[in-house]
Design a protein around this motif. Structure first.
Motif, mmCIF file in Angstrom:
data_model
loop_
_atom_site.group_PDB
_atom_site.id
_atom_site.type_symbol
_atom_site.label_atom_id
_atom_site.label_comp_id
_atom_site.label_asym_id
_atom_site.label_seq_id
_atom_site.Cartn_x
_atom_site.Cartn_y
_atom_site.Cartn_z
ATOM 1 N N LEU A 85 -5.574 -5.280 1.698
ATOM 2 C CA LEU A 85 -5.712 -4.196 1.055
ATOM 3 C C LEU A 85 -7.214 -3.614 0.974
ATOM 4 N N SER A 86 -8.085 -4.475 0.719
ATOM 5 C CA SER A 86 -9.369 -4.090 0.546
ATOM 6 C C SER A 86 -10.098 -3.463 1.812
ATOM 7 N N ALA A 87 -9.508 -3.949 3.119
ATOM 8 C CA ALA A 87 -9.877 -3.326 4.367
ATOM 9 C C ALA A 87 -9.402 -1.687 4.249
ATOM 10 N N TRP A 88 -8.337 -1.601 3.722
ATOM 11 C CA TRP A 88 -7.785 -0.049 3.676
ATOM 12 C C TRP A 88 -8.185 0.861 2.445
ATOM 13 N N LEU A 89 -8.590 0.005 1.592
ATOM 14 C CA LEU A 89 -8.898 1.048 0.210
ATOM 15 C C LEU A 89 -10.306 0.961 -0.232
ATOM 16 N N PRO A 90 -10.763 1.769 -0.762
ATOM 17 C CA PRO A 90 -12.417 1.885 -1.006
ATOM 18 C C PRO A 90 -12.248 1.001 -2.451
ATOM 19 N N CYS A 91 -12.394 0.006 -2.210
ATOM 20 C CA CYS A 91 -12.447 -1.041 -3.774
ATOM 21 C C CYS A 91 -13.075 -2.337 -2.968
ATOM 22 N N GLU A 92 -13.674 -3.284 -3.953
ATOM 23 C CA GLU A 92 -14.279 -4.394 -3.873
ATOM 24 C C GLU A 92 -13.260 -5.373 -3.840
ATOM 25 N N TYR A 93 -13.367 -6.573 -3.135
ATOM 26 C CA TYR A 93 -12.434 -7.991 -3.277
ATOM 27 C C TYR A 93 -13.567 -9.009 -3.141
ATOM 28 N N ASP A 94 -13.631 -9.793 -4.087
ATOM 29 C CA ASP A 94 -14.404 -10.989 -4.096
ATOM 30 C C ASP A 94 -13.403 -12.331 -4.472
ATOM 31 N N PRO A 95 -13.054 -12.972 -3.676
ATOM 32 C CA PRO A 95 -12.062 -14.197 -4.009
ATOM 33 C C PRO A 95 -12.697 -15.284 -4.960
ATOM 34 N N ARG A 96 -13.958 -14.923 -5.231
ATOM 35 C CA ARG A 96 -14.547 -15.878 -6.292
ATOM 36 C C ARG A 96 -14.690 -15.145 -7.581
ATOM 37 N N THR A 97 -14.149 -14.143 -8.021
ATOM 38 C CA THR A 97 -13.801 -13.376 -9.184
ATOM 39 C C THR A 97 -13.398 -14.331 -10.216
ATOM 40 N N LEU A 133 0.859 -1.098 -0.001
ATOM 41 C CA LEU A 133 0.040 0.066 0.011
ATOM 42 C C LEU A 133 0.905 1.297 0.124
ATOM 43 N N LEU A 134 2.040 1.327 0.895
ATOM 44 C CA LEU A 134 2.763 2.496 0.802
ATOM 45 C C LEU A 134 3.741 2.401 -0.589
ATOM 46 N N ALA A 135 3.784 1.445 -1.303
ATOM 47 C CA ALA A 135 4.445 1.677 -2.508
ATOM 48 C C ALA A 135 3.359 2.220 -3.612
ATOM 49 N N VAL A 136 2.170 1.866 -3.532
ATOM 50 C CA VAL A 136 1.270 2.125 -4.450
ATOM 51 C C VAL A 136 0.839 3.742 -4.041
ATOM 52 N N ARG A 137 0.988 4.072 -3.178
ATOM 53 C CA ARG A 137 0.528 5.554 -2.522
ATOM 54 C C ARG A 137 2.013 6.501 -3.070
ATOM 55 N N GLN A 138 2.961 5.951 -3.428
ATOM 56 C CA GLN A 138 4.098 6.696 -4.007
ATOM 57 C C GLN A 138 3.818 7.210 -5.362
ATOM 58 N N HIS A 139 3.001 6.356 -5.994
ATOM 59 C CA HIS A 139 2.679 6.492 -7.492
ATOM 60 C C HIS A 139 1.509 7.391 -7.517
ATOM 61 N N SER A 140 1.968 8.523 -8.290
ATOM 62 C CA SER A 140 0.757 9.552 -8.595
ATOM 63 C C SER A 140 0.228 9.002 -10.143
ATOM 64 N N GLY A 141 -1.266 9.541 -10.347
ATOM 65 C CA GLY A 141 -1.743 9.089 -11.639
ATOM 66 C C GLY A 141 -2.183 7.750 -11.806
ATOM 67 N N LEU A 142 -2.457 6.997 -10.798
ATOM 68 C CA LEU A 142 -3.006 5.724 -10.858
ATOM 69 C C LEU A 142 -4.499 5.811 -10.967
ATOM 70 N N PRO A 143 -5.251 5.050 -11.821
ATOM 71 C CA PRO A 143 -6.521 4.989 -11.601
ATOM 72 C C PRO A 143 -6.979 4.435 -10.276
ATOM 73 N N ALA A 144 -8.027 5.168 -9.580
ATOM 74 C CA ALA A 144 -8.477 4.474 -8.461
ATOM 75 C C ALA A 144 -9.118 3.008 -8.870
ATOM 76 N N PRO A 145 -8.390 1.958 -8.065
ATOM 77 C CA PRO A 145 -8.935 0.615 -8.282
ATOM 78 C C PRO A 145 -10.426 0.555 -7.706
ATOM 79 N N GLU A 146 -11.048 -0.185 -8.559
ATOM 80 C CA GLU A 146 -12.483 -0.529 -8.020
ATOM 81 C C GLU A 146 -12.883 -1.905 -7.660
ATOM 82 N N GLN A 147 -11.996 -2.858 -8.136
ATOM 83 C CA GLN A 147 -11.828 -4.050 -7.789
ATOM 84 C C GLN A 147 -10.367 -4.822 -7.703
ATOM 85 N N LEU A 148 -9.978 -5.575 -6.476
ATOM 86 C CA LEU A 148 -8.952 -6.147 -6.710
ATOM 87 C C LEU A 148 -9.106 -7.486 -6.976
#
Length: 195
Positions: A109-121, A69-84
């Protein structure tokens, strides 16, 4: 653990710029749009990952996910993830290990980010040989049609989460599947990108 190597934002391999794709990606881009990694595969991170995967230390998932998560936050311009998306293991390997390391990272990660995660995807629909024993060409062949989408991803900004990306064959196969099924974009987030 932070990488001091200048990396291509698309493939994650060493490059002259962190802002523009490298020559490899300009000539033959990978099927995903961005790759974010914590570091290359070396101690102490490689040691932690080894303990996490092969010594049953599932409790390391939260610490490793926080590094990611720290590595991701250092990168600007990434589209906000909707699903992991986690990389599914074949049933027998999952049973032997007792957990799926990619799934544990996604849950944290899904507990800290506003995105979905479903292991069945995503499901692994056939067994494959262990990737680290194979050449790059055999890795690609090994994974052909190994995965199947179980839930819709159309129009969504997707992130594939994995512990280690080596040749990129696994995440490439999953990326192509997501894009064929209408995903808006695909990023890869990994703890280590081997050089």
């Amino acid at each position: 653990v932070e990488s001091e190597i200048c990396r291509c934002p698309q493939c994650g391999l060493p490059s002259g710029s962190t802002h523009a794709p490298c020559g490899r990606c300009l000539q033959k881009p990978p099927p995903w749009q961005r790759l974010v990694t914590v570091n290359d595969y070396q101690p102490p991170l490689s040691t932690l990952i080894h303990h996490f995967k092969f010594s049953g230390q599932a409790e390391l998932a939260s610490t490793l996910a926080r590094l990611l998560l720290l590595a991701v936050r250092q990168h600007s311009g990434l589209p906000a993830p909707e699903q992991l998306i986690s990389v599914p293991l074949w049933q027998r390997r999952h049973w032997r290990r007792g957990f799926n390391q990619s799934e544990l990272l996604c849950k944290a990660l899904s507990a800290w980010l506003p995105c979905e995660y479903d292991p069945r995807t995503l499901a692994r629909i056939r067994p494959t040989a262990t990737q680290h024993q194979l050449s790059a060409r055999l890795r690609r062949h090994n994974l052909k049609n190994a995965f199947q989408l179980e839930l819709p991803v159309q129009g969504r900004h997707m992130v594939i989460v994995d512990d280690v990306v080596t040749t990129g064959s696994t995440v490439a196969e999953i990326s192509r599947l997501l894009l064929r099924n209408g995903a808006a974009s695909v990023q890869v987030w990994c703890l280590c990108r081997t050089l």
